[in-house]
Design an enzyme around this catalytic site. Sequence first.
Site, PDB file in Angstrom:
ATOM      1  N   LYS A  94       1.898   3.375 -11.058  1.00 37.47           N
ATOM      2  CA  LYS A  94       0.669   2.619 -10.771  1.00 37.47           C
ATOM      3  C   LYS A  94       0.319   1.666 -11.922  1.00 37.47           C
ATOM      4  O   LYS A  94      -0.252   0.595 -11.701  1.00 37.47           O
ATOM      5  CB  LYS A  94      -0.486   3.593 -10.492  1.00 37.47           C
ATOM      6  CG  LYS A  94      -0.289   4.424  -9.226  1.00 37.47           C
ATOM      7  CD  LYS A  94      -0.145   3.544  -7.992  1.00 37.47           C
ATOM      8  CE  LYS A  94      -0.066   4.318  -6.701  1.00 37.47           C
ATOM      9  NZ  LYS A  94       0.096   3.456  -5.519  1.00 37.47           N
ATOM     10  N   SER A 109      -3.965   2.570  -8.760  1.00 36.52           N
ATOM     11  CA  SER A 109      -4.820   3.755  -8.836  1.00 36.52           C
ATOM     12  C   SER A 109      -5.489   3.752 -10.208  1.00 36.52           C
ATOM     13  O   SER A 109      -4.926   3.213 -11.178  1.00 36.52           O
ATOM     14  CB  SER A 109      -3.971   5.022  -8.721  1.00 36.52           C
ATOM     15  OG  SER A 109      -4.718   6.158  -9.142  1.00 36.52           O
ATOM     16  N   TYR A 141       3.604   9.263 -11.219  1.00 36.21           N
ATOM     17  CA  TYR A 141       2.671   8.493 -10.387  1.00 36.21           C
ATOM     18  C   TYR A 141       1.888   7.486 -11.239  1.00 36.21           C
ATOM     19  O   TYR A 141       1.777   6.306 -10.885  1.00 36.21           O
ATOM     20  CB  TYR A 141       1.729   9.472  -9.693  1.00 36.21           C
ATOM     21  CG  TYR A 141       0.769   8.863  -8.702  1.00 36.21           C
ATOM     22  CD1 TYR A 141       1.173   8.564  -7.405  1.00 36.21           C
ATOM     23  CD2 TYR A 141      -0.559   8.609  -9.058  1.00 36.21           C
ATOM     24  CE1 TYR A 141       0.276   8.021  -6.493  1.00 36.21           C
ATOM     25  CE2 TYR A 141      -1.456   8.076  -8.156  1.00 36.21           C
ATOM     26  CZ  TYR A 141      -1.037   7.784  -6.867  1.00 36.21           C
ATOM     27  OH  TYR A 141      -1.933   7.243  -5.963  1.00 36.21           O
ATOM     28  N   ASN A 182       0.803  -1.224   0.000  1.00 38.91           N
ATOM     29  CA  ASN A 182       0.000   0.000   0.000  1.00 38.91           C
ATOM     30  C   ASN A 182       0.839   1.278   0.000  1.00 38.91           C
ATOM     31  O   ASN A 182       0.389   2.322  -0.482  1.00 38.91           O
ATOM     32  CB  ASN A 182      -0.902  -0.019   1.248  1.00 38.91           C
ATOM     33  CG  ASN A 182      -1.471   1.347   1.569  1.00 38.91           C
ATOM     34  OD1 ASN A 182      -2.435   1.799   0.943  1.00 38.91           O
ATOM     35  ND2 ASN A 182      -0.882   2.044   2.536  1.00 38.91           N
TER      36      ASN A 182
END
Length: 248
Positions: free
Chosen positions: A160, A143, A156, A91
Site C-alpha cells: 500500500k 490504505s 500489505y 481497487n
Amino acid sequence: MKLLNNKIALVTGGSRGIGKSIVLKFAEHGANVIFSYLSSEEKANLVIKECEQYGVRVSAVRSDASNYLSAQKLVDGVLDEYGQIDALVNNAGIAKDNLLIRMTEEDFDSVIATNMKSVFNMTKMVQKSMLKMRKGSIINISSIVGIKGNAGQSNYSASKAGIIGFSKSIALELGSRNIRSNVIAPGYIETEMTGHLDDKAALEWKNNIPLRRGGTPEDVANVALFLASDMSSFITGQVLNVCGGMAT
Ligand code: NAP
C-alpha cells in the site's frame, strides 16, 4: 446531478466490498462501468443486476489484475468495445497477515503482486488511451497502513505504501497531459476483508477511530466519485484518507 454522465470507468475487484460500492456509485452517476473480479462470478452477476436500475452499461470480466497479460487483455477488450477509458480505479486487493517471523515468501509475493504490481499493470495499459484523449483520472486504493505501518501486515503495508509512491510519480509524469493520479487511503472499512476480525479486535479498531465507527464501502465510493469527476479537476498526486480521523 449526475457527475459521470457517459464516462467509461474501469474498476478492478468490483464483485464485493469497496469495489462493488464504487461500481454502483459510478453507475448511479451515469457512467458505463466495466469491472473485474477473480473468482466471485455469482456476486459479480448480482452487482450487474443491481446496476440495471441506472440504465447504463455495466459488465464484469474475470481477470487477474496481478497478471500482466491478463491486464492487457482486459484493457484491450474495453478499448475495443468502448473506445476510451475516462477513469481507472485500481481497487483489487488481498491481505495475508502474519508477523514477519511467520510470513512465508509466497504470502509476501502474492500480496505485493495483487495489490501493487496490479496497479502498474493496469495503469500502464490504460495510460495509452488516456494520453490520446489528453484526459483521465486514475484512482488507486491504498490504505492508512501504507502510511502508518501495522504490526502483522508488513507485506500489505509495503504494497500500500508502494501504491502511494507509484501514484505520486505518475501524477508528475502525466499531469501535463491532463491525466490525474490520486490515492484513497481507507482506514477500517466493514467488508469481507475485515470480516474475519473477532468482535474484540473490531472493537479495538473502532475505539481508535475518532469518529467512533467503522467506515462503510460507500464512504470510500463517495470519494472515488469525487476523484473520477470533474469536481476534482485540479487535484492530482494527492492521498485522501478516508479513515474517520485515524490517520492525521
Ligand atoms: P474484499 O471485500 O476482500 O474485495 C476484494 C475484491 O478484489 C474482490 O472483488 C476480489 O474479487 C477482488 N480481487 C482480489 N484479487 C484480485 C485479482 N488478483 N484480480 C482481480 N480482482 C481481485 O476487499 P475490500 O475490503 O473491498 O478492499 C478493497 C480494496 O480496499 C483493497 O485494495 C483493500 O486493500 C483496500 N482497503 C480495504 C480496507 C478495509 O478495511 N476493508 C482498508 C484499507 C484499504 P473476488 O470477489 O473474485 O475474489
